[in-house]
Design an enzyme around this catalytic site. Structure first.
Site, PDB file in Angstrom:
ATOM      1  N   THR D  14       6.220  45.530   4.879  1.00 57.59           N
ATOM      2  CA  THR D  14       5.396  45.017   5.990  1.00 57.59           C
ATOM      3  C   THR D  14       5.638  43.541   6.302  1.00 57.59           C
ATOM      4  OG1 THR D  14       3.604  44.556   4.434  1.00 57.59           O
ATOM      5  CG2 THR D  14       3.570  46.698   5.556  1.00 57.59           C
ATOM      6  N   VAL D  17      10.828  39.946   6.246  1.00 59.05           N
ATOM      7  CA  VAL D  17      12.110  40.487   5.793  1.00 59.05           C
ATOM      8  C   VAL D  17      12.044  42.011   5.740  1.00 59.05           C
ATOM      9  CG1 VAL D  17      13.728  40.620   3.859  1.00 59.05           C
ATOM     10  CG2 VAL D  17      12.762  38.416   4.533  1.00 59.05           C
ATOM     11  N   ARG D 111      17.773  36.086  -9.220  1.00 61.34           N
ATOM     12  CA  ARG D 111      19.046  35.542  -8.740  1.00 61.34           C
ATOM     13  C   ARG D 111      19.830  34.799  -9.807  1.00 61.34           C
ATOM     14  NH1 ARG D 111      16.739  32.985  -3.242  1.00 61.34           N
ATOM     15  NH2 ARG D 111      16.675  34.871  -1.943  1.00 61.34           N
ATOM     16  N   CYS D 150      18.639  32.080   1.879  1.00 64.93           N
ATOM     17  CA  CYS D 150      19.190  32.123   3.246  1.00 64.93           C
ATOM     18  C   CYS D 150      20.042  30.923   3.622  1.00 64.93           C
ATOM     19  CB  CYS D 150      18.071  32.323   4.262  1.00 64.93           C
ATOM     20  SG  CYS D 150      16.755  31.102   4.150  1.00 64.93           S
ATOM     21  N   GLN D 176      17.220  23.983   9.336  1.00 63.61           N
ATOM     22  CA  GLN D 176      16.847  25.367   9.115  1.00 63.61           C
ATOM     23  C   GLN D 176      15.770  25.887  10.054  1.00 63.61           C
ATOM     24  OE1 GLN D 176      17.541  24.534   4.388  1.00 63.61           O
ATOM     25  NE2 GLN D 176      16.514  26.454   4.891  1.00 63.61           N
ATOM     26  N   SER D 179      12.005  30.874  10.865  1.00 58.69           N
ATOM     27  CA  SER D 179      11.903  32.241  10.358  1.00 58.69           C
ATOM     28  C   SER D 179      12.254  32.308   8.875  1.00 58.69           C
ATOM     29  CB  SER D 179      12.810  33.194  11.153  1.00 58.69           C
ATOM     30  OG  SER D 179      14.147  32.760  11.115  1.00 58.69           O
ATOM     31  N   LYS D 205      17.950  25.321  -5.152  1.00 53.36           N
ATOM     32  CA  LYS D 205      18.521  26.669  -5.013  1.00 53.36           C
ATOM     33  C   LYS D 205      19.935  26.608  -4.471  1.00 53.36           C
ATOM     34  CE  LYS D 205      14.213  28.796  -3.718  1.00 53.36           C
ATOM     35  NZ  LYS D 205      13.531  29.366  -2.541  1.00 53.36           N
ATOM     36  N   ARG D 233      13.717  21.283   8.008  1.00 55.02           N
ATOM     37  CA  ARG D 233      13.216  22.312   8.921  1.00 55.02           C
ATOM     38  C   ARG D 233      13.229  21.745  10.324  1.00 55.02           C
ATOM     39  NH1 ARG D 233      12.787  27.275   7.113  1.00 55.02           N
ATOM     40  NH2 ARG D 233      11.431  26.630   5.397  1.00 55.02           N
ATOM     41  N   HIS D 240      20.332  29.131  10.505  1.00 54.97           N
ATOM     42  CA  HIS D 240      20.383  27.898   9.732  1.00 54.97           C
ATOM     43  C   HIS D 240      21.714  27.206  10.013  1.00 54.97           C
ATOM     44  CE1 HIS D 240      16.745  28.986   7.914  1.00 54.97           C
ATOM     45  NE2 HIS D 240      17.113  29.261   6.695  1.00 54.97           N
ATOM     46  N   ASN D 325      19.730  33.369   9.413  1.00 55.18           N
ATOM     47  CA  ASN D 325      19.074  33.304   8.102  1.00 55.18           C
ATOM     48  C   ASN D 325      18.345  34.580   7.708  1.00 55.18           C
ATOM     49  OD1 ASN D 325      17.493  32.029  10.386  1.00 55.18           O
ATOM     50  ND2 ASN D 325      15.838  32.367   8.914  1.00 55.18           N
TER      51      ASN D 325
END
Lengths: 347, 347, 347, 347
Positions: D14, D17, D111, D150, D176, D179, D205, D233, D240, D325
């Site tokens: 929901t 993504v 990850r 992303c 970026q 979203s 990251k 942002r 991005h 992204n």
């Protein structure tokens, strides 16, 4: 829907609307844009060098290599789409019509000419009947048909299914996308995080064009509905949104209006024309739709979306209407006009 | 304008409206924000740590160091500004009024209470007369006054000078800034390059609040004007813009409307209140104004700007109106209410 | 700070930078903008009719009524601020300098001329020493000083306090406001909801201008720091933001960098010049600042804000820098230059 | 490419993504999203009622009617796509892997686990070799593979073809899209006409994930390249964009870099996987591209676009890189991972 392969040309092919013509025609099942024309300074250049391409969709390979012609009859195919600027469209389009071409124009110059159909195929396909007199009076071996201003088409499409209830008065307020002003168009300094509550000539166009489109006798008898338009520019890319309050001869309920819009269909749908959206009008149930970013692309940009149909304390019913101003309001509108004429044997 | 130095407090001091209260009161010639209150989770913290400051103007030093109180009477000064959320404002404001405080509220809870003035000092200062009955009926030793919803104040201010001509019907369509929804408020994914043609409850508020404000007998007899509002959110930071079509009992010209708006002035101007804009309404001559980015800050955010006053084909006159939704529509409105009450000896 | 009243003029007064000159000079404690000049097509018009005013602050009354002159010496006062376009600035500014005027220019034409100071008063006030040779070699009875490109000024100001540590290499990536491109400047179709990762000539300017500004011998010996600039346009109105990674001759900590920036001060602060921001550099502690919308207006638009000073895994230290591109990066920069020259007895 | 029909499920269906998973899988040639799961409060509801749909593409009919399951193994098909929030992904994904499911995750939790492949199929398909040990050590009958953050995917994809030249140092600065923060995500009050120069955890990251992806031995030996990331942002919807300066062991020219990127291709292209973009990297020649609004949708959102490849005065080469992204950086990335595993017989 029978197969066809028809060579067409584009006048003003390097502008924003022209680019949309080239992009959409290049993937059209009937039409092949084999001839591209623009102003002298582009003449002789390859289209890829002449057109400052602004669309996300890449420039079609076939078009990229074509040599740009001047806007003069001669080598041009019979059917021509015009994205010309109003400053030149009058003379150029007239010359092509006189030379036997079918000019399908997005320019405003001939829209209010009583002998030129101002077409929304779902709404007034019967206005094509005026073409015989157009030929006779103008002495043209060709012809000109036009599509409405990009904000008019949204309003007139939404009002068309309501004519049966006796439209008397309409107050409409628009929130229009910057793409409606072409390129370079609206400076970012003017519109970023801002609203500009004025678009030159737009309110008058909406009021007069809608009356002609909804009118009878090929548009020569305007519809008596009185319209008051407030037009505004907002920081949106594509999609003109408008709020509409409608008064009828006698009381009509929101449900009746919604049913009429859902049931609305015209020649393009009956003939199954390639660009005909089904349904012609999308009636949305969500409380906060339509929205330009989410709904302008419906039906490949040809759908008119309507939502929030509800009682109006002042008139009878009010709602929100939206369509893609460069597609349903310009290039796509002209292409649908051409499809109709071909299907009706007029081109 | 006589000198004063009055300690005041702010309820809901950490929210967006609360921050505007703190920012504006910190540079106010009369009021000193010495007492800041918010929800339990902020109680006991320094304001600088409790408030997610969102204003371009830096947090006032004096406020930054203050300890945030809970929203309970006791240590609070007599005059309190309320930027509380509607979910709690009803109970909390009532408790402070019962405890003898003068609550100047921006919350919607008491706006439509027939015993609570819904004030725009330029428009209906006489509505303060209802306070005697408020005290008697509610049994409060204090009192509550409210200011209108941020879009209502623009409409009601623009219509007030026109009451003399017999207002009968109004159709208004708004383009509202995201700051009107507080913080975090409108997600950027919803509004970037978009229009959201719906704001919950807003249309009903504009219609009913405007009738009360323009009404008589302290607002208990609403003005008979019938209003139909379309409310929309646009990607603008501050400043609610709206298009307005107005019908009068008999024909009134745009010139007459413009003159009446230019001549409009009220108690705040007569009393020379610190936050009173002069003129109360700025009538702009430029064809494309007012615009939120250029005009919302006029009169330190307190001016209501009107432009494009012209004939309306459907009614009599139409125009564009604009004001700063967080200042004239919230914090600044409440502060002007408090100034009026102090000047009138009611606080 | 001693009182003064000095008549000044503005070349290119109708453009965006020119409008900022007129707006700021009209409320300046020393300078009176009594003479406004622009291109032929504006000559003889009232300023209010010649300038397409784009600022939120209303056009100053005194300026509105002035007649616009052509850009030729004669009636002009001694000190002239130039907001001329580069296409004409070279010739016009030279003519005024030859005619004895003090030309304080924002145009790029003379910036890299070894005999023309490229000034940031906090950084290289000593470069004014080159003026003697400028007069002698150019044979001017007047003179020309310039301010840097609007993105260079942010970078050079942030690097200046770090020269003492031996700057060796810098990688900078900008996010620049649309106002940096003038008016009409960036079309909204290009930048709404978009990033344009290219600004013609900007990267070269940042690299060479910063070396001159940070250099010695009046800028004739450029600073050896090697700079790599990535310049980008983003949908922001005012304020150029940039990320900066810095390498020193030997390791320097973020704390040392922050202390040096906080301690940074120059001639404008020492002389208490009207436009001198205090502090010269605002070092912000919040993790997500500076931001153009919240911080560009600091110090009346003259403050350079720096934040997120932290270790750089590749070099030694990295940070974010920001300033108002039209104020600190253009009109305000030139005005501070003029204040310095007046205070130093050079104008 | 052989025909397949494989039932799959979506965990966190929901969310933003998750909605992209549902939308893309519904038109996927191999995968059928027959099982949708989300948090307890959605369990048992129809998907149409549980998901606050935010995509322009309408909700797929088939999905709209499905009942939302809780995120527990049992009825779920073998292959599951996870768009779960990091707060729950660790536990839930582990439980499904233990229960024999192939979990293709977009969450960050696993990850950096040395036994979990962090996949970009074009770059490190060989990292799948670590799965045997993953099963053995974790004792899972199923498995987990992940896709990068992303912004990492854009950087790592652009650097991959350059490994052959000996990557030593990289400075990257991002711009970026909102979203990337999910929904409601970034408040419009924070980002309209603004830049926020901070995204929590993002810089770390990018630095660590890229080293693992470009590394050897299934990612357990990170690539030695040192990366310094600045993450910002900007008011962009999707896509991005980042500026990248690269240092190599020895000098490499922009031409060599461009050729290597154009020649770049991997297992997805070799296997002709449905979501494999061709080319893997689009090298643009226009001086002002790539741009998010024009280029993010290339290759159905799976193409990484690179432009402005040029000399870097500080290092060797610099360029601009861009990708969608939410597609290449999230849902599309996971789907390509699953396609690879199916084609390689691992799922």
């Amino acid at each position: 829907m029978q197969q066809r392969s028809i060579d067409v040309g584009v006048l003003g092919a390097t502008g924003v609307v022209g680019q949309h013509f080239v992009s959409r025609l290049s993937r059209h099942p009937w039409f092949k844009p084999v001839w591209l024309a623009a102003s002298e300074r582009s003449e002789g250049k390859a289209y890829r060098d002449a057109a400052p391409w602004r669309l996300a969709a890449p420039m079609p390979e076939a078009a990229a290599g074509r040599t740009v012609h001047a806007c003069v009859p001669g080598s041009a195919p019979k059917i021509l789409f015009s994205g010309l600027d109003a400053s030149v469209a009058g003379e150029v389009e007239g010359a092509f019509a006189a030379a036997g071409h079918v000019v399908v124009s997005n320019a405003r110059n001939y829209r209010m000419d009583p002998l030129v159909p101002l077409l929304i195929p779902e709404v007034n396909a019967d206005h094509l009947a005026v073409l015989d007199e157009q030929r006779r009076v103008k002495g043209w071996s060709g012809l000109i048909v036009t599509n409405p201003n990009c904000s008019t088409v949204v309003l007139a499409s939404a009002l068309a299914p309501l004519r049966q209830f006796g439209l008397t008065r309409v107050v409409v307020s628009t929130m229009q996308a910057v793409s409606g002003a072409g390129y370079p168009g609206v400076p970012s300094l003017d519109i970023l995080g801002n609203v500009v509550p004025f678009i030159g000539g737009e309110e008058e166009k909406m009021q007069s064009e809608a009356q002609k489109i909804l009118g009878t006798d090929g548009g020569r008898t305007p519809h008596p509905v009185v319209i008051s338009a407030h037009t505004n520019r907002v920081p949106v890319l594509d999609g003109h949104t408008m709020t509409v309050s409608v008064e009828f001869r006698e009381r009509v309920t929101p449900e009746t209006v919604a049913d009429a819009m859902r049931a609305f269909s015209g020649r393009p749908q009956a003939l199954g024309l390639p660009s005909a959206p089904v349904p012609a009008i999308e009636v949305m149930r969500e409380p906060n739709r339509p929205q330009p970013r989410l709904d302008a692309e419906r039906g490949d940009g040809m759908t008119v979306s309507v939502g929030r149909i509800r009682e109006c304390p002042v008139f009878h019913v009010k709602f929100v209407a939206l369509a893609h101003n460069v597609v349903r309001g310009a290039a796509g509108a002209a292409i649908l006009n051409a499809e109709l004429m071909v299907a009706e044997g007029l081109a």
